[in-house]
Scaffold this motif. Structure first.
Motif, PDB file in Angstrom:
ATOM      1  N   ALA A 231      -7.513   0.756  15.836  1.00 39.97           N
ATOM      2  CA  ALA A 231      -7.772  -0.351  16.758  1.00 39.97           C
ATOM      3  C   ALA A 231      -6.618  -1.348  16.819  1.00 39.97           C
ATOM      4  O   ALA A 231      -5.986  -1.516  17.864  1.00 39.97           O
ATOM      5  N   GLU A 232      -6.323  -2.042  15.706  1.00 39.21           N
ATOM      6  CA  GLU A 232      -5.306  -3.097  15.718  1.00 39.21           C
ATOM      7  C   GLU A 232      -4.413  -3.016  14.480  1.00 39.21           C
ATOM      8  O   GLU A 232      -4.898  -2.790  13.377  1.00 39.21           O
ATOM      9  N   GLY A 233      -3.118  -3.243  14.704  1.00 35.69           N
ATOM     10  CA  GLY A 233      -2.181  -3.372  13.590  1.00 35.69           C
ATOM     11  C   GLY A 233      -1.907  -2.073  12.873  1.00 35.69           C
ATOM     12  O   GLY A 233      -2.425  -1.855  11.781  1.00 35.69           O
ATOM     13  N   GLY A 234      -1.072  -1.219  13.479  1.00 34.67           N
ATOM     14  CA  GLY A 234      -0.742   0.044  12.809  1.00 34.67           C
ATOM     15  C   GLY A 234      -0.098  -0.182  11.458  1.00 34.67           C
ATOM     16  O   GLY A 234      -0.404   0.507  10.486  1.00 34.67           O
ATOM     17  N   GLY A 235       0.792  -1.168  11.374  1.00 29.21           N
ATOM     18  CA  GLY A 235       1.401  -1.509  10.092  1.00 29.21           C
ATOM     19  C   GLY A 235       0.616  -2.579   9.366  1.00 29.21           C
ATOM     20  O   GLY A 235       0.218  -2.409   8.219  1.00 29.21           O
ATOM     21  N   VAL A 236       0.366  -3.723  10.082  1.00 28.54           N
ATOM     22  CA  VAL A 236      -0.266  -4.883   9.438  1.00 28.54           C
ATOM     23  C   VAL A 236      -1.224  -5.561  10.409  1.00 28.54           C
ATOM     24  O   VAL A 236      -0.917  -5.730  11.590  1.00 28.54           O
ATOM     25  N   ASP A 237      -2.366  -5.975   9.874  1.00 29.69           N
ATOM     26  CA  ASP A 237      -3.234  -6.915  10.559  1.00 29.69           C
ATOM     27  C   ASP A 237      -3.635  -7.963   9.537  1.00 29.69           C
ATOM     28  O   ASP A 237      -3.808  -7.652   8.344  1.00 29.69           O
ATOM     29  N   CYS A 238      -3.721  -9.214   9.971  1.00 29.35           N
ATOM     30  CA  CYS A 238      -4.118 -10.261   9.022  1.00 29.35           C
ATOM     31  C   CYS A 238      -4.747 -11.416   9.769  1.00 29.35           C
ATOM     32  O   CYS A 238      -4.575 -11.568  10.980  1.00 29.35           O
TER      33      CYS A 238
END
Length: 659
Positions: free
Chosen positions: A478-485
């Motif tokens: 859904a969101e943030g292939g590397g990072v979501d925060c």
């Protein structure tokens, strides 16, 4: 070489039997011309020996001293004292550093009469009294001045019925008691006792009796046991200095008992390092590699227990070795900072020490449940399969990922394929790669802020082209292939100081080659870049490099660069107040020093002349016109228009359609 703590002792005859004034049990002082005062001093070691013979705490020791008129064979003075074992031990503890014994005084003894003394020492039981020592002095006429008497104390022994009866006095033969350490582990330890004669020969068939004391109080048998020459000390309540009183006895020539005693000082220490090995055993103490524990859970329990024994916060290092084939959990309470460190040498930068959850266990490779800040070095975490945080699930405290760490091959059904943390994450090194999340944060999900500096990498730094749906490092559905925060990703900062000011730090790493099946191939949250790279990431929808929602911002400075990546700027109409829109934007906070001509590409949600996409920090002294040409703008695909429409950034930071 064992540490030798020695003291050479006389036998009880030398310690207890005071012959010919060698040690005066009786001394006289002249108080007047007509009378004098006679004082008896019972050496402390006499009482200690009697204590060693007691089998129960409810026993007591009684001293009886009688002074006789020899002419009339009449008792003229009597002194008796009875104390419990605890009371005598309290007295003796106060005498540990003193040569004084237990003093008995007879005042107003008439002059010019012949006197002698009888001394008896008893153990009082509930139903009987047992005499342990008995002695009688020679006859001496009391004169003015000093009147020393010599008293021989003999052990009262039961007669041995063989061919006859043997009654033996204690021999005067000094020997040495030794222990093998002067520090003991507060969580429990073993001390080895030994006895050495004057020729340095090790004595065998020695019987030992001990008392363990703390600040003048004798500890009960729950704290220690004695078996042959081993003193096994169980878990102690507190760190600090303890005293171990030892009495050793052996039969000289198989007949004559010889006795020595000594008090040793022991420091109960608090360790700061524990060892856990894939080949360890949770019944071990964990204080060395050879005595390693088998699990982080056992190490956690030990740290929790030990933390109660001191008021200060102890920082711990847990040394890991080998490949663990089951998930591990770290959950100490009351500790300071914790360093979790693989101890094997890296293999071309790859850690040999591994926690492998083996997927089927349906858990994170490493679960962290502690308020302590946890740092990890030289360790690989793989095989995790969890609801959130496949490789690492950090539930409370801050997490630091350092050099030599690889988090790869993990899956989370919701957030954080590689790492999930509910606080801040600091990456000073290591690699988070080849992980997947069923929702957000394929590499990392942080419910707080993420600081990336040093050579830390999320993804694959060796990538030379963009990721796609088939080729990538970390992936989110859904969101943030590397990072979501939920906070901000800070590149080129090591954290914040006590005034909450950012602390700049060098960076050679960044976020590379990640993929999102939704938005934000590299990052899906606000970003502050003091350097570093967000490059070659991809998203199926918007924001190949960074997706900023309408409240988000991206700050840039130094050599920060988004190579082969764009920044998606969301825009949403505000119908109820000014400004008319909520708009994401890019802010230049310091000079851009990257060697790349274009440091980033901007993709606006709304192509409009009124949209300002680029700002400079008002305190920086910079002008937008110095940097606007270093940003490209994704061409607009407009309905009804055959060819994409080109845009750039004006010298004032607004979108500008190119004619």
């Amino acid at each position: 070489m064992r540490k030798k703590l020695t003291a050479i002792f006389s036998s009880i005859l030398f310690c207890l039997i005071l012959i010919c004034g060698s040690l005066e049990l009786i001394s006289c002082s002249n108080n007047s011309a007509q009378e004098t005062e006679i004082s008896f001093s019972i050496p402390s070691k006499v009482i200690r020996q009697v204590i060693s013979r007691a089998s129960e705490k409810d026993e007591s020791i009684r001293i009886s001293v009688k002074l006789f008129d020899s002419n009339e064979e009449k008792e003229i003075k009597l002194y008796e004292e009875s104390k419990s074992i605890d009371e005598w031990e309290l007295f003796l503890n106060e005498q540990l550093r003193s040569e004084d014994g237990y003093k008995v005084t007879f005042p107003e003894v008439p002059l010019a009469i012949p006197v002698y003394a009888e001394v008896s020492i008893y153990l009082d039981f509930e139903v009987k009294i047992k005499e342990i020592y008995h002695g009688r002095s020679e006859v001496r006429e009391v004169q003015a001045g000093e009147n020393p008497l010599s008293v021989v104390l003999e052990e009262v022994v039961e007669q041995i019925q063989t061919e006859g009866s043997i009654t033996s006095n204690l021999d005067y033969t000094p020997f040495t008691i030794e222990i093998d350490k002067d520090e003991i582990f507060v969580g429990g330890d073993v001390i080895t006792l030994s006895a050495i004669d004057q020729e340095e020969n090790l004595l065998s068939d020695v019987n030992y009796s001990v008392k363990l004391m703390y600040k003048g109080n004798s500890l009960d048998a729950d704290y220690y046991t004695v078996s042959d020459s081993l003193v096994t000390i169980s878990e102690l309540d507190l760190t600090g200095n303890y005293n171990l009183f030892v009495i050793a006895t052996y039969l000289k020539n198989g007949v004559l008992p010889v006795i020595a005693s000594q008090t040793f000082e022991l420091n109960a220490f608090m360790p700061t390092e524990l060892y856990v090995s894939a080949d360890g055993n949770d019944s071990n103490k964990g204080l060395s590699e050879q005595d390693a524990l088998a699990s982080l859970k056992k190490a956690s329990n030990l740290i929790t227990t030990l933390s109660l024994k001191t008021e200060e916060k102890i920082n711990w290092t847990i040394n890991l070795k080998g490949e663990f084939s089951t998930p591990q959990i770290l959950q100490p309470v009351g500790a300071g900072d914790i360093l979790l460190r693989g101890t094997s040498e890296l293999n071309n930068g790859v850690p040999r020490d591994i926690i492998n959850a083996n997927e089927a266990n349906r858990a994170a490779a490493l679960t962290i449940e502690t308020k302590s800040k946890v740092s990890i070095e030289n360790l690989k975490l793989t095989g995790g399969y969890n609801y959130q945080g496949g490789g690492i699930n950090c539930a409370s405290g801050d997490l630091v990922i350092g050099e030599g760490v690889i988090v790869s091959g993990n899956y989370a059904a919701s957030y954080g394929g590689g790492v999930y943390t509910s606080r801040s994450l600091y990456m000073s090194g290591g690699v988070i790669c080849d992980n997947e999340a069923g929702e957000n944060g394929g590499g990392v999900y942080v419910y707080g802020n993420l600081f990336i500096y040093g050579d830390a990498v999320i993804g694959n730094k060796d990538a030379t082209g963009p990721a796609d749906a088939e080729h990538y490092s970390n992936k989110a559905a859904a969101e943030g292939g590397g990072v979501d925060c939920s906070g901000t990703v800070y590149l080129g900062y090591s954290g914040k100081d006590e005034d909450y000011e950012l602390i700049p730090a060098s960076i050679t790493g960044g976020i590379y080659y990640n993929y999102s099946a939704g938005i934000g191939g590299g990052i899906a949250c606000s970003v502050d870049m003091n350097g570093g790279s967000i490059s070659y990431n991809a998203a199926a929808e918007n924001g190949n490099g960074v997706y900023l929602n309408q409240y988000g911002d991206l700050f840039m400075g130094g050599d920060a660069v988004l190579k082969g990546n764009d920044i998606y700027l969301s825009r949403e109409r505000n119908e109820y107040s000014s400004p008319a829109y909520y708009e994401a934007s890019i802010k230049i906070k310091s000079a851009l020093t990257s060697e790349e001509e274009i440091v980033a590409t901007i993709t606006p949600q709304d192509y409009n002349y009124n949209v300002q996409v680029l700002y400079v920090d008002e305190n920086s002294g910079l002008n937008i016109s110095d940097f606007n040409t270093r940003f490209a703008v994704t061409s607009e695909v407009r309905d009804g228009v055959d060819s994409p429409i080109a845009w750039d950034v004006s010298e004032y930071g607004f979108l500008h359609e190119i004619d």
